[in-house]
Design a protein around this motif. Structure first.
Motif, PDB file in Angstrom:
ATOM      1  N   GLN A  35       0.827  -1.205   0.000  1.00 58.46           N
ATOM      2  CA  GLN A  35       0.000   0.000   0.000  1.00 58.46           C
ATOM      3  C   GLN A  35       0.866   1.261   0.000  1.00 58.46           C
ATOM      4  O   GLN A  35       0.560   2.246  -0.679  1.00 58.46           O
ATOM      5  CB  GLN A  35      -0.933   0.000   1.223  1.00 58.46           C
ATOM      6  N   ARG A  38       2.398   1.803  -3.413  1.00 59.18           N
ATOM      7  CA  ARG A  38       1.411   2.374  -4.335  1.00 59.18           C
ATOM      8  C   ARG A  38       1.153   3.843  -3.996  1.00 59.18           C
ATOM      9  O   ARG A  38       1.051   4.698  -4.879  1.00 59.18           O
ATOM     10  CB  ARG A  38       0.112   1.579  -4.237  1.00 59.18           C
ATOM     11  N   TYR A  39       1.074   4.097  -2.690  1.00 59.23           N
ATOM     12  CA  TYR A  39       0.807   5.481  -2.261  1.00 59.23           C
ATOM     13  C   TYR A  39       1.935   6.421  -2.666  1.00 59.23           C
ATOM     14  O   TYR A  39       1.698   7.533  -3.165  1.00 59.23           O
ATOM     15  CB  TYR A  39       0.614   5.499  -0.740  1.00 59.23           C
ATOM     16  N   THR A  40       3.204   5.990  -2.461  1.00 51.86           N
ATOM     17  CA  THR A  40       4.336   6.874  -2.785  1.00 51.86           C
ATOM     18  C   THR A  40       4.445   7.128  -4.289  1.00 51.86           C
ATOM     19  O   THR A  40       4.803   8.237  -4.719  1.00 51.86           O
ATOM     20  CB  THR A  40       5.640   6.265  -2.265  1.00 51.86           C
ATOM     21  N   GLU A  42       1.913   7.086  -6.462  1.00 52.10           N
ATOM     22  CA  GLU A  42       0.823   8.013  -6.807  1.00 52.10           C
ATOM     23  C   GLU A  42       1.106   9.404  -6.252  1.00 52.10           C
ATOM     24  O   GLU A  42       0.823  10.419  -6.918  1.00 52.10           O
ATOM     25  CB  GLU A  42      -0.504   7.487  -6.241  1.00 52.10           C
ATOM     26  N   ASN A  43       1.674   9.454  -5.052  1.00 49.53           N
ATOM     27  CA  ASN A  43       1.979  10.735  -4.445  1.00 49.53           C
ATOM     28  C   ASN A  43       3.076  11.467  -5.217  1.00 49.53           C
ATOM     29  O   ASN A  43       3.044  12.711  -5.352  1.00 49.53           O
ATOM     30  CB  ASN A  43       2.405  10.524  -2.993  1.00 49.53           C
ATOM     31  N   ASP A 158       8.324   9.164   6.354  1.00 46.31           N
ATOM     32  CA  ASP A 158       7.854   7.807   6.081  1.00 46.31           C
ATOM     33  C   ASP A 158       8.684   6.781   6.839  1.00 46.31           C
ATOM     34  O   ASP A 158       8.155   5.807   7.403  1.00 46.31           O
ATOM     35  CB  ASP A 158       7.916   7.509   4.575  1.00 46.31           C
TER      36      ASP A 158
END
Length: 464
Positions: A35, A38-40, A42-43, A158
């Motif tokens: 997750q 994927r988040y990084t 997209e970010n 992070d």
């Protein structure tokens, strides 16, 4: 090496806790890693588009770039790990982070690479660049190149989040292990204490001490059933022990009387005190018959109980059989002033007629012996489903409740006087039960001391 139940339960609880925490930590790290990755990604794309939009706003209406603002944006982007290069529509460089501060750019890339290598030993990340066109009023006014560590990277915040999460999972694991040990020790004590008591009770039983009972109660169904079974076993063995003692006493009593009579008569005749006339010899002969009868009853009972006795079954009317037996007893009942009544109707049964007669005769004999003058004996015969039900109810002296469970045992007598009036050696009812069991039937007794007794015999109808 065998360990105690308490130790095994404690270790099991601890092992389950450790495995659970490890699995939870492993799953959280895998799930969170996917997750987070994927988040990084997209970010990162979102930051790039925001940067493109922000740079595009620095193009003035007079078609001149706001250099100071672009520089400020570029320096701020370096601090976020983004290396930008802005070119106009003619590919002329307006601002380049590498030219502005190449050392800081390299330092930021190395820092991100080190962060990623802590958690991803086989990380394939590298420095990447993406080019975006900048529009103003739908017209391309420049190009923006954004360099970053890709395909994803974790910032210091992070990394702090991941470190904190792993530390918390470790602390939770330690607390869970400690809690599992406490619960394991408690549950082990709850489960092992009654089992240990049962073990001690069984050891006492094996050593011949049957009066020891397990008084502990358990909320575990199986353990509670085990305790109940052990207590019942101890009670049964204790009763059997008492019965064996009583049986030995009764056998000695029943044999001692005729043997003592024989001995005294024979000694008197040997010493010449008595003449060996016919009357004396008849008396000795009667005592021999009595002993032989006792031995014969024991032999018959053993044959019935061992299942080695063959039955000669025939189909006949059991009502007519009982009626004839009562007729044979009628004079005895009348002489004692006892009323006897028979109710029922013709019912066919497939059984050994002689053995069933022995059962009825024995039960009627008992009613005759123990029912006082002006008493009543009621005999009934009915059929329910596939069973013949014979009930013999009297208004006799009754049987004490503590004696009822044992009256079908060998030599057991509720009447402990053993006088010649009531007679018997305590084998009759044992033979009755053996015969009924051999017919796959059942016999039950109900009695109230001083009011009377009721025997109920159930015989399967059977078939040829």
């Amino acid at each position: 090496m065998n360990g105690s139940l308490r130790t095994k339960l404690s270790l099991t609880y601890s092992l389950v806790a450790i495995i659970s925490i490890l699995m939870i930590s492993f799953m959280i790290n895998i799930f969170l890693g996917k997750q987070f990755k994927r988040y990084t990604i997209e970010n990162q794309e979102r930051k790039n588009m925001e940067l493109v939009d922000l740079i595009g706003k620095q193009y003035a209406e007079d078609k001149i770039w706001n250099y100071k603002a672009v520089e400020s944006i570029g320096i701020n982007a370096i601090e976020q790990g983004l290396i930008i290069k802005l070119e106009d529509n003619s590919r002329n460089t307006i601002w380049d982070a590498a030219t502005h501060n190449n050392g800081l750019c390299k330092q930021m890339i190395e820092h991100m690479e080190n962060n990623m290598s802590k958690y991803y030993d086989s990380n394939d990340g590298k420095y990447e660049e993406k080019s975006y066109e900048i529009y103003n009023n739908n017209n391309v006014i420049g190009h923006l190149e954004i360099g970053y560590y890709g395909p994803f990277y974790y910032s210091d915040n992070d990394m702090n989040f991941i470190d904190t999460l792993n530390k918390n999972l470790f602390i939770i694991g330690i607390l869970s292990l400690f809690l599992a040990l406490i619960i394991g020790l408690f549950m082990a004590k709850v489960l092992s204490n009654p089992i240990s008591r049962v073990v001690r009770a069984t050891q006492n039983i094996s050593n011949g001490f049957f009066n020891n009972r397990v008084i502990e109660k358990s909320k575990t169904k199986e353990i509670d059933l085990l305790i109940s079974s052990i207590n019942n076993l101890a009670e049964t063995l204790e009763n059997q022990k008492n019965l064996r003692k009583r049986m030995s006493t009764d056998i000695a009593h029943e044999l001692r009387t005729p043997l003592a009579t024989l001995q005294s008569h024979l000694e008197a005749m040997i010493d010449g005190i008595w003449k060996p006339d016919k009357e004396r010899l008849i008396s000795c002969h009667e005592e021999c018959i009595r002993i032989n009868k006792l031995v014969g009853q024991l032999k018959s009972l053993d044959e019935y109980e061992s299942g080695n006795y063959g039955l000669s079954k025939v189909t006949y009317d059991i009502y007519d059989q009982v009626k004839k037996i009562i007729y044979n007893f009628q004079a005895d009942f009348k002489n004692k002033g006892i009323n006897i009544n028979l109710s029922g109707k013709r019912e066919l049964v497939f059984a050994d007629k002689d053995k069933v007669s022995q059962v009825i005769i024995n039960l009627l004999s008992n009613s005759l012996k123990y029912t006082k003058e002006n008493g009543t004996v009621e005999v009934s015969i009915n059929k329910i489903n596939n069973e013949i039900i014979i009930k013999i109810k009297d208004t006799g002296i009754g049987i004490a409740q503590e004696d009822l469970p044992y009256i079908f045992e060998r030599f057991y007598r509720a009447d402990r006087s053993r006088n010649r009036v009531t007679g018997g050696v305590g084998i009759g009812l044992a033979i009755v039960k053996a015969i009924i069991d051999f017919h796959n039937g059942n016999i039950d007794v109900k009695s109230i001391l001083g009011k009377g007794t009721e025997f109920t015999v159930l015989l399967p109808v059977g078939c040829k």
